[in-house]
Motif scaffolding. Structure first.
Motif, PDB file in Angstrom:
ATOM      1  N   LEU A   1      -1.189  -1.112 -21.919  1.00  0.00           N
ATOM      2  CA  LEU A   1      -1.011  -2.244 -21.009  1.00  0.00           C
ATOM      3  C   LEU A   1      -2.187  -3.203 -21.086  1.00  0.00           C
ATOM      4  O   LEU A   1      -3.334  -2.786 -21.231  1.00  0.00           O
ATOM      5  N   LEU A   2      -1.901  -4.463 -20.930  1.00  0.00           N
ATOM      6  CA  LEU A   2      -2.919  -5.510 -20.851  1.00  0.00           C
ATOM      7  C   LEU A   2      -3.028  -5.943 -19.391  1.00  0.00           C
ATOM      8  O   LEU A   2      -2.013  -6.153 -18.724  1.00  0.00           O
ATOM      9  N   PHE A   3      -4.252  -6.049 -18.888  1.00  0.00           N
ATOM     10  CA  PHE A   3      -4.446  -6.574 -17.532  1.00  0.00           C
ATOM     11  C   PHE A   3      -5.344  -7.797 -17.611  1.00  0.00           C
ATOM     12  O   PHE A   3      -6.242  -7.874 -18.448  1.00  0.00           O
ATOM     13  N   LEU A   4      -5.095  -8.747 -16.745  1.00  0.00           N
ATOM     14  CA  LEU A   4      -5.902  -9.959 -16.722  1.00  0.00           C
ATOM     15  C   LEU A   4      -7.071  -9.830 -15.757  1.00  0.00           C
ATOM     16  O   LEU A   4      -8.165 -10.290 -16.029  1.00  0.00           O
ATOM     17  N   ASN A   5      -6.831  -9.195 -14.614  1.00  0.00           N
ATOM     18  CA  ASN A   5      -7.846  -9.035 -13.583  1.00  0.00           C
ATOM     19  C   ASN A   5      -7.828  -7.576 -13.145  1.00  0.00           C
ATOM     20  O   ASN A   5      -6.837  -7.105 -12.572  1.00  0.00           O
ATOM     21  N   LEU A   6      -8.905  -6.855 -13.400  1.00  0.00           N
ATOM     22  CA  LEU A   6      -8.954  -5.421 -13.122  1.00  0.00           C
ATOM     23  C   LEU A   6      -8.747  -5.126 -11.642  1.00  0.00           C
ATOM     24  O   LEU A   6      -7.995  -4.219 -11.283  1.00  0.00           O
ATOM     25  N   ARG A   7      -9.376  -5.883 -10.778  1.00  0.00           N
ATOM     26  CA  ARG A   7      -9.253  -5.642  -9.328  1.00  0.00           C
ATOM     27  C   ARG A   7      -7.800  -5.772  -8.874  1.00  0.00           C
ATOM     28  O   ARG A   7      -7.261  -4.912  -8.194  1.00  0.00           O
ATOM     29  N   LYS A   8      -7.149  -6.853  -9.285  1.00  0.00           N
ATOM     30  CA  LYS A   8      -5.750  -7.056  -8.889  1.00  0.00           C
ATOM     31  C   LYS A   8      -4.843  -5.982  -9.490  1.00  0.00           C
ATOM     32  O   LYS A   8      -3.905  -5.512  -8.841  1.00  0.00           O
ATOM     33  N   PHE A   9      -5.131  -5.609 -10.719  1.00  0.00           N
ATOM     34  CA  PHE A   9      -4.331  -4.580 -11.379  1.00  0.00           C
ATOM     35  C   PHE A   9      -4.443  -3.252 -10.648  1.00  0.00           C
ATOM     36  O   PHE A   9      -3.430  -2.601 -10.365  1.00  0.00           O
ATOM     37  N   LEU A  10      -5.654  -2.843 -10.302  1.00  0.00           N
ATOM     38  CA  LEU A  10      -5.848  -1.578  -9.598  1.00  0.00           C
ATOM     39  C   LEU A  10      -5.252  -1.619  -8.190  1.00  0.00           C
ATOM     40  O   LEU A  10      -4.666  -0.636  -7.728  1.00  0.00           O
ATOM     41  N   LYS A  11      -5.394  -2.754  -7.512  1.00  0.00           N
ATOM     42  CA  LYS A  11      -4.822  -2.873  -6.170  1.00  0.00           C
ATOM     43  C   LYS A  11      -3.303  -2.799  -6.214  1.00  0.00           C
ATOM     44  O   LYS A  11      -2.674  -2.290  -5.287  1.00  0.00           O
ATOM     45  N   SER A  12      -2.704  -3.278  -7.299  1.00  0.00           N
ATOM     46  CA  SER A  12      -1.245  -3.196  -7.419  1.00  0.00           C
ATOM     47  C   SER A  12      -0.781  -1.756  -7.648  1.00  0.00           C
ATOM     48  O   SER A  12       0.407  -1.456  -7.489  1.00  0.00           O
ATOM     49  N   CYS A  13      -1.688  -0.882  -7.999  1.00  0.00           N
ATOM     50  CA  CYS A  13      -1.354   0.528  -8.247  1.00  0.00           C
ATOM     51  C   CYS A  13      -1.459   1.384  -6.995  1.00  0.00           C
ATOM     52  O   CYS A  13      -1.226   2.590  -7.053  1.00  0.00           O
ATOM     53  N   ILE A  14      -1.813   0.801  -5.876  1.00  0.00           N
ATOM     54  CA  ILE A  14      -1.933   1.567  -4.634  1.00  0.00           C
ATOM     55  C   ILE A  14      -0.535   1.802  -4.063  1.00  0.00           C
ATOM     56  O   ILE A  14       0.199   0.868  -3.779  1.00  0.00           O
ATOM     57  N   ASP A  15      -0.185   3.086  -3.929  1.00  0.00           N
ATOM     58  CA  ASP A  15       1.087   3.469  -3.316  1.00  0.00           C
ATOM     59  C   ASP A  15       0.835   3.741  -1.840  1.00  0.00           C
ATOM     60  O   ASP A  15      -0.205   4.276  -1.469  1.00  0.00           O
ATOM     61  N   LYS A  16       1.816   3.404  -1.007  1.00  0.00           N
ATOM     62  CA  LYS A  16       1.609   3.507   0.433  1.00  0.00           C
ATOM     63  C   LYS A  16       2.383   4.653   1.084  1.00  0.00           C
ATOM     64  O   LYS A  16       2.497   4.706   2.298  1.00  0.00           O
ATOM     65  N   ASP A  17       2.893   5.592   0.278  1.00  0.00           N
ATOM     66  CA  ASP A  17       3.597   6.741   0.852  1.00  0.00           C
ATOM     67  C   ASP A  17       2.581   7.750   1.401  1.00  0.00           C
ATOM     68  O   ASP A  17       1.398   7.701   1.073  1.00  0.00           O
ATOM     69  N   GLN A  18       3.063   8.666   2.235  1.00  0.00           N
ATOM     70  CA  GLN A  18       2.181   9.594   2.940  1.00  0.00           C
ATOM     71  C   GLN A  18       1.394  10.492   1.988  1.00  0.00           C
ATOM     72  O   GLN A  18       0.213  10.750   2.197  1.00  0.00           O
ATOM     73  N   LYS A  19       2.037  10.977   0.926  1.00  0.00           N
ATOM     74  CA  LYS A  19       1.359  11.847  -0.035  1.00  0.00           C
ATOM     75  C   LYS A  19       0.211  11.108  -0.730  1.00  0.00           C
ATOM     76  O   LYS A  19      -0.875  11.665  -0.921  1.00  0.00           O
ATOM     77  N   SER A  20       0.438   9.859  -1.063  1.00  0.00           N
ATOM     78  CA  SER A  20      -0.595   9.054  -1.722  1.00  0.00           C
ATOM     79  C   SER A  20      -1.762   8.769  -0.782  1.00  0.00           C
ATOM     80  O   SER A  20      -2.910   8.785  -1.212  1.00  0.00           O
ATOM     81  N   ILE A  21      -1.466   8.524   0.485  1.00  0.00           N
ATOM     82  CA  ILE A  21      -2.530   8.259   1.469  1.00  0.00           C
ATOM     83  C   ILE A  21      -3.471   9.457   1.549  1.00  0.00           C
ATOM     84  O   ILE A  21      -4.691   9.301   1.584  1.00  0.00           O
ATOM     85  N   GLY A  22      -2.917  10.665   1.549  1.00  0.00           N
ATOM     86  CA  GLY A  22      -3.746  11.878   1.556  1.00  0.00           C
ATOM     87  C   GLY A  22      -4.612  11.970   0.312  1.00  0.00           C
ATOM     88  O   GLY A  22      -5.785  12.341   0.382  1.00  0.00           O
ATOM     89  N   PHE A  23      -4.050  11.636  -0.840  1.00  0.00           N
ATOM     90  CA  PHE A  23      -4.795  11.632  -2.101  1.00  0.00           C
ATOM     91  C   PHE A  23      -5.943  10.624  -2.048  1.00  0.00           C
ATOM     92  O   PHE A  23      -7.074  10.933  -2.429  1.00  0.00           O
ATOM     93  N   TYR A  24      -5.664   9.435  -1.529  1.00  0.00           N
ATOM     94  CA  TYR A  24      -6.699   8.403  -1.430  1.00  0.00           C
ATOM     95  C   TYR A  24      -7.794   8.813  -0.448  1.00  0.00           C
ATOM     96  O   TYR A  24      -8.974   8.537  -0.681  1.00  0.00           O
ATOM     97  N   ALA A  25      -7.416   9.481   0.622  1.00  0.00           N
ATOM     98  CA  ALA A  25      -8.420   9.953   1.594  1.00  0.00           C
ATOM     99  C   ALA A  25      -9.355  10.959   0.935  1.00  0.00           C
ATOM    100  O   ALA A  25     -10.570  10.938   1.179  1.00  0.00           O
ATOM    101  N   GLN A  26      -8.813  11.837   0.085  1.00  0.00           N
ATOM    102  CA  GLN A  26      -9.653  12.795  -0.642  1.00  0.00           C
ATOM    103  C   GLN A  26     -10.599  12.074  -1.596  1.00  0.00           C
ATOM    104  O   GLN A  26     -11.770  12.443  -1.711  1.00  0.00           O
ATOM    105  N   ILE A  27     -10.100  11.068  -2.287  1.00  0.00           N
ATOM    106  CA  ILE A  27     -10.951  10.290  -3.200  1.00  0.00           C
ATOM    107  C   ILE A  27     -12.092   9.638  -2.429  1.00  0.00           C
ATOM    108  O   ILE A  27     -13.250   9.706  -2.838  1.00  0.00           O
ATOM    109  N   LEU A  28     -11.758   8.999  -1.315  1.00  0.00           N
ATOM    110  CA  LEU A  28     -12.786   8.321  -0.515  1.00  0.00           C
ATOM    111  C   LEU A  28     -13.814   9.318   0.011  1.00  0.00           C
ATOM    112  O   LEU A  28     -15.018   9.054  -0.030  1.00  0.00           O
TER     113      LEU A  28
END
Length: 124
Positions: A84-111
């Motif tokens: 994949l080609l991305f133009l803006n890394l920040r926007k690309f990564l932010k577009s990869c954020i899923d908002k389901d409950q399982k993902s929120i738990g995963f993100y909390a562990q990362i943080l």
């Protein structure tokens, strides 16, 4: 109501961490594990490589989760190679954020993990 506040706080902190990680290209190495973890989670990828200089992400996306077995070496899993080609890394990564409950738990562990490591550096 309380779950909604926690959810929003986790998403806001993750977006702030992504923004921080994309500010300085010299700091990409420090945040590479964060970037790879987000991409693996969103795309269900087995292997992710980010070429920050060429703005490219190479990954092998797992096509069938039913075949994957965590306790065994998985040699014959059907994957799709993607470049994949991305133009803006920040926007690309932010577009990869899923908002389901399982993902929120995963993100909390990362943080949580990231903040622990950050505090170890400041205490040393």
């Amino acid at each position: 109501m309380e779950k909604s506040k926690v959810r929003e706080k986790v998403l806001m902190e993750l977006e702030n961490l992504i923004a921080l990680s994309c500010k300085d290209p010299k700091g990409y190495k420090k945040f590479n594990r964060l970037h790879v973890a987000l991409l693996k989670k969103h795309y269900n990828a087995a292997d992710v490589t980010i070429d920050y200089h060429r703005n490219r992400v190479q990954m092998d996306i797992i096509l069938d989760d039913d075949i994957f077995q965590a306790e065994k070496v998985n040699v014959n899993i059907p994957t799709l190679y993607t470049n994949l080609l991305f133009l803006n890394l920040r926007k690309f990564l932010k577009s990869c954020i899923d908002k389901d409950q399982k993902s929120i738990g995963f993100y909390a562990q990362i943080l949580s993990s990231f903040h622990r490591k950050e505090n170890q550096f400041t205490l040393a």
